[in-house]
Design a protein around this motif. Structure first.
Motif, PDB file in Angstrom:
ATOM      1  N   ILE A 240      52.257 -13.718  85.899  1.00 47.40           N
ATOM      2  CA  ILE A 240      51.668 -12.476  86.384  1.00 47.40           C
ATOM      3  C   ILE A 240      52.624 -11.851  87.397  1.00 47.40           C
ATOM      4  CG2 ILE A 240      49.718 -11.406  87.562  1.00 47.40           C
ATOM      5  CD1 ILE A 240      48.988 -12.624  84.877  1.00 47.40           C
ATOM      6  N   ALA A 241      53.056 -10.633  87.116  1.00 42.70           N
ATOM      7  CA  ALA A 241      53.908  -9.932  88.073  1.00 42.70           C
ATOM      8  C   ALA A 241      53.066  -9.212  89.112  1.00 42.70           C
ATOM      9  CB  ALA A 241      54.812  -8.944  87.346  1.00 42.70           C
ATOM     10  N   THR A 242      52.094  -8.398  88.654  1.00 40.44           N
ATOM     11  CA  THR A 242      51.340  -7.555  89.568  1.00 40.44           C
ATOM     12  C   THR A 242      49.915  -7.349  89.072  1.00 40.44           C
ATOM     13  OG1 THR A 242      53.342  -6.340  90.206  1.00 40.44           O
ATOM     14  CG2 THR A 242      51.247  -5.286  90.687  1.00 40.44           C
ATOM     15  N   LEU A 243      48.986  -7.356  89.993  1.00 43.45           N
ATOM     16  CA  LEU A 243      47.629  -6.870  89.763  1.00 43.45           C
ATOM     17  C   LEU A 243      47.447  -5.661  90.672  1.00 43.45           C
ATOM     18  CD1 LEU A 243      45.529 -10.168  89.901  1.00 43.45           C
ATOM     19  CD2 LEU A 243      46.120  -8.875  87.864  1.00 43.45           C
ATOM     20  N   SER A 244      47.020  -4.527  90.136  1.00 43.56           N
ATOM     21  CA  SER A 244      46.834  -3.336  90.960  1.00 43.56           C
ATOM     22  C   SER A 244      45.500  -2.689  90.648  1.00 43.56           C
ATOM     23  CB  SER A 244      47.971  -2.335  90.742  1.00 43.56           C
ATOM     24  OG  SER A 244      48.103  -2.001  89.376  1.00 43.56           O
ATOM     25  N   ALA A 245      44.792  -2.269  91.690  1.00 43.16           N
ATOM     26  CA  ALA A 245      43.488  -1.634  91.547  1.00 43.16           C
ATOM     27  C   ALA A 245      43.508  -0.273  92.225  1.00 43.16           C
ATOM     28  CB  ALA A 245      42.397  -2.517  92.162  1.00 43.16           C
ATOM     29  N   PRO A 246      42.815   0.704  91.637  1.00 47.77           N
ATOM     30  CA  PRO A 246      42.825   2.049  92.209  1.00 47.77           C
ATOM     31  C   PRO A 246      41.882   2.177  93.403  1.00 47.77           C
ATOM     32  CG  PRO A 246      41.436   2.016  90.269  1.00 47.77           C
ATOM     33  CD  PRO A 246      42.051   0.640  90.375  1.00 47.77           C
ATOM     34  N   VAL A 247      42.288   2.998  94.354  1.00 49.97           N
ATOM     35  CA  VAL A 247      41.438   3.410  95.467  1.00 49.97           C
ATOM     36  C   VAL A 247      41.155   4.898  95.271  1.00 49.97           C
ATOM     37  CG1 VAL A 247      41.328   3.808  97.951  1.00 49.97           C
ATOM     38  CG2 VAL A 247      42.275   1.664  97.067  1.00 49.97           C
ATOM     39  N   PHE A 248      39.882   5.271  95.241  1.00 50.81           N
ATOM     40  CA  PHE A 248      39.490   6.645  94.960  1.00 50.81           C
ATOM     41  C   PHE A 248      39.210   7.403  96.255  1.00 50.81           C
ATOM     42  CE2 PHE A 248      38.454   4.184  91.218  1.00 50.81           C
ATOM     43  CZ  PHE A 248      38.919   4.980  90.179  1.00 50.81           C
ATOM     44  N   ASP A 249      39.530   8.708  96.253  1.00 53.70           N
ATOM     45  CA  ASP A 249      39.263   9.540  97.414  1.00 53.70           C
ATOM     46  C   ASP A 249      37.919  10.257  97.247  1.00 53.70           C
ATOM     47  OD1 ASP A 249      39.664  11.658  95.655  1.00 53.70           O
ATOM     48  OD2 ASP A 249      41.652  12.156  96.418  1.00 53.70           O
ATOM     49  N   HIS A 250      37.606  11.184  98.161  1.00 55.99           N
ATOM     50  CA  HIS A 250      36.309  11.862  98.148  1.00 55.99           C
ATOM     51  C   HIS A 250      36.142  12.780  96.950  1.00 55.99           C
ATOM     52  CE1 HIS A 250      39.066  14.755  99.978  1.00 55.99           C
ATOM     53  NE2 HIS A 250      38.218  15.701  99.642  1.00 55.99           N
ATOM     54  N   ARG A 251      37.257  13.117  96.268  1.00 59.35           N
ATOM     55  CA  ARG A 251      37.179  13.946  95.064  1.00 59.35           C
ATOM     56  C   ARG A 251      37.058  13.103  93.804  1.00 59.35           C
ATOM     57  NH1 ARG A 251      42.742  16.917  96.023  1.00 59.35           N
ATOM     58  NH2 ARG A 251      43.221  14.684  96.310  1.00 59.35           N
ATOM     59  N   HIS A 252      36.935  11.789  93.989  1.00 55.35           N
ATOM     60  CA  HIS A 252      36.830  10.852  92.866  1.00 55.35           C
ATOM     61  C   HIS A 252      38.125  10.797  92.065  1.00 55.35           C
ATOM     62  CE1 HIS A 252      32.153  11.381  92.863  1.00 55.35           C
ATOM     63  NE2 HIS A 252      32.631  10.886  93.984  1.00 55.35           N
ATOM     64  N   ARG A 253      39.231  10.981  92.741  1.00 57.78           N
ATOM     65  CA  ARG A 253      40.554  10.852  92.132  1.00 57.78           C
ATOM     66  C   ARG A 253      41.263   9.637  92.725  1.00 57.78           C
ATOM     67  NH1 ARG A 253      42.731  17.138  92.561  1.00 57.78           N
ATOM     68  NH2 ARG A 253      41.081  18.084  91.286  1.00 57.78           N
ATOM     69  N   VAL A 254      42.180   9.075  91.945  1.00 59.01           N
ATOM     70  CA  VAL A 254      42.926   7.918  92.451  1.00 59.01           C
ATOM     71  C   VAL A 254      43.862   8.379  93.556  1.00 59.01           C
ATOM     72  CG1 VAL A 254      44.481   6.035  91.892  1.00 59.01           C
ATOM     73  CG2 VAL A 254      42.780   6.763  90.218  1.00 59.01           C
ATOM     74  N   ALA A 255      43.635   7.891  94.761  1.00 57.32           N
ATOM     75  CA  ALA A 255      44.464   8.278  95.907  1.00 57.32           C
ATOM     76  C   ALA A 255      45.668   7.365  96.055  1.00 57.32           C
ATOM     77  CB  ALA A 255      43.637   8.254  97.181  1.00 57.32           C
ATOM     78  N   LEU A 256      45.468   6.076  95.767  1.00 54.74           N
ATOM     79  CA  LEU A 256      46.544   5.111  95.906  1.00 54.74           C
ATOM     80  C   LEU A 256      46.156   3.849  95.147  1.00 54.74           C
ATOM     81  CD1 LEU A 256      45.437   2.823  98.184  1.00 54.74           C
ATOM     82  CD2 LEU A 256      45.850   4.749  99.711  1.00 54.74           C
ATOM     83  N   LEU A 257      47.126   2.957  95.017  1.00 55.25           N
ATOM     84  CA  LEU A 257      46.881   1.667  94.391  1.00 55.25           C
ATOM     85  C   LEU A 257      47.058   0.564  95.419  1.00 55.25           C
ATOM     86  CD1 LEU A 257      48.918   2.025  91.043  1.00 55.25           C
ATOM     87  CD2 LEU A 257      46.552   2.697  91.513  1.00 55.25           C
ATOM     88  N   LEU A 258      46.164  -0.388  95.396  1.00 55.02           N
ATOM     89  CA  LEU A 258      46.287  -1.601  96.186  1.00 55.02           C
ATOM     90  C   LEU A 258      46.722  -2.697  95.223  1.00 55.02           C
ATOM     91  CD1 LEU A 258      45.794  -3.039  98.924  1.00 55.02           C
ATOM     92  CD2 LEU A 258      43.439  -3.435  98.166  1.00 55.02           C
TER      93      LEU A 258
END
Length: 301
Positions: A240-258
């Motif tokens: 496994i190289a990477t696991l990434s999950a989206p963080v959503f902003d108040h507009r329900h858009r992906v703001a960043l990945l953790l």
């Protein structure tokens, strides 16, 4: 934002980003000029201006340059106006401590992905630095593309050097499965992951055409391997190289990945625990910005 960029501004930002890299906290004038391939006159003018304005500090004894006090004030203000990033940084640090694996925060700036906060808890070398940029193009940024509009997904594919129809045909299924389980999983081997990251961060401007062609071909080959069918038995050990999950902003858009970056083989049990912690952390950050947004829930066995 469309339009041409300002070359003088780019050089100023290059100086600041160079000083911000780990290990570069105290560079001399000659180091800056050499690393950025600047003339002495240009390097002197930039460093003097930045020093006069407090963005850079100069040690009067050792003559070395470092980031200045104004940046601390800017950073404090940035944390206030970008609360999701601050929360994500705190959770990234917590995940790094809990798991022992490097973690990163990835943000999108137009057609570029910016690594804003790599966190490590060991001395193990991790080939990512704050401010590293990767093109937002296949195979990078799957967790952004999965929740993007269809036209943006098509543009994401077109920006890549990948032309293999077999690989491209798999992408819709990859994006749908990513949305379904709430996170992206990159099963590349550590060696392949490092090679892909390296090629992705290399600057192509100014390179001979045949060199760019070789780099594009290598990226296409990496993508063809990364997006192999995900049909292994659940109890098999996977790299496994990477696991990434989206963080959503108040507009329900992906703001960043953790993201968590094990860069090693994990058992099914280890993977299950890690993805649960990651998705829970990303969901809690999203809920702070959009309480009505259901946090992504991992439902993959």
């Amino acid at each position: 934002m469309r339009g041409s960029t300002s070359a003088p501004t780019v050089r100023v930002l290059d100086v600041l980003e160079l000083l911000a890299r780990p290990g570069n906290e105290r560079l001399r004038f000659s180091d800056v000029a050499r690393e950025l391939d600047l003339t002495q006159a240009t390097a002197h003018a930039i460093l003097k201006t930045l020093t006069d304005r407090g963005w850079v500090a100069r040690d009067p004894d050792g003559k070395a340059f470092s980031l200045g006090p104004v940046l601390a004030a800017v950073a404090a203000r940035a944390e206030a106006v970008r609360p999701l990033s601050g929360l994500a940084l705190a959770r990234a640090r917590e995940l790094a401590r809990r798991t022992g694996y490097p973690t990163t925060i990835v943000e999108r700036v137009n057609d570029t992905l910016v690594i804003s906060a790599p966190e490590t808890v060991t001395d193990e070398q991790f080939p990512v630095f704050p401010g590293d940029r990767i093109p937002y193009a296949l195979p990078f940024g799957v967790a952004f593309a999965a929740w993007d509009a269809p036209e943006e997904q098509s543009a994401w594919i077109r920006r890549s050097p990948v032309t293999d129809p077999v690989v491209i045909d798999r992408i819709d299924a990859v994006l749908a499965r990513t949305r379904d389980r709430g996170y992206d999983i990159d099963r590349a081997t550590p060696a392949l992951a490092r090679a892909t990251q390296l090629v992705g961060t290399l600057e192509r401007d100014g390179l001979p055409a045949h060199v760019r062609q070789i780099m594009d071909q290598l990226m296409a080959e990496c993508a063809s391997i990364i997006f192999l069918p995900d049909d292994d038995p659940a109890n098999r050990t996977h790299p496994i190289a990477t696991l990434s999950a989206p963080v959503f902003d108040h507009r329900h858009r992906v703001a960043l990945l953790l993201a968590v970056n094990p860069m090693r083989a994990l058992t099914a049990a280890q993977l299950s625990t890690l993805r649960s912690e990651l998705v829970e952390a990303a969901g809690e950050i999203s809920a702070s910005a959009a309480p009505d947004w259901p946090a992504p829930v991992s439902n993959v066995r």
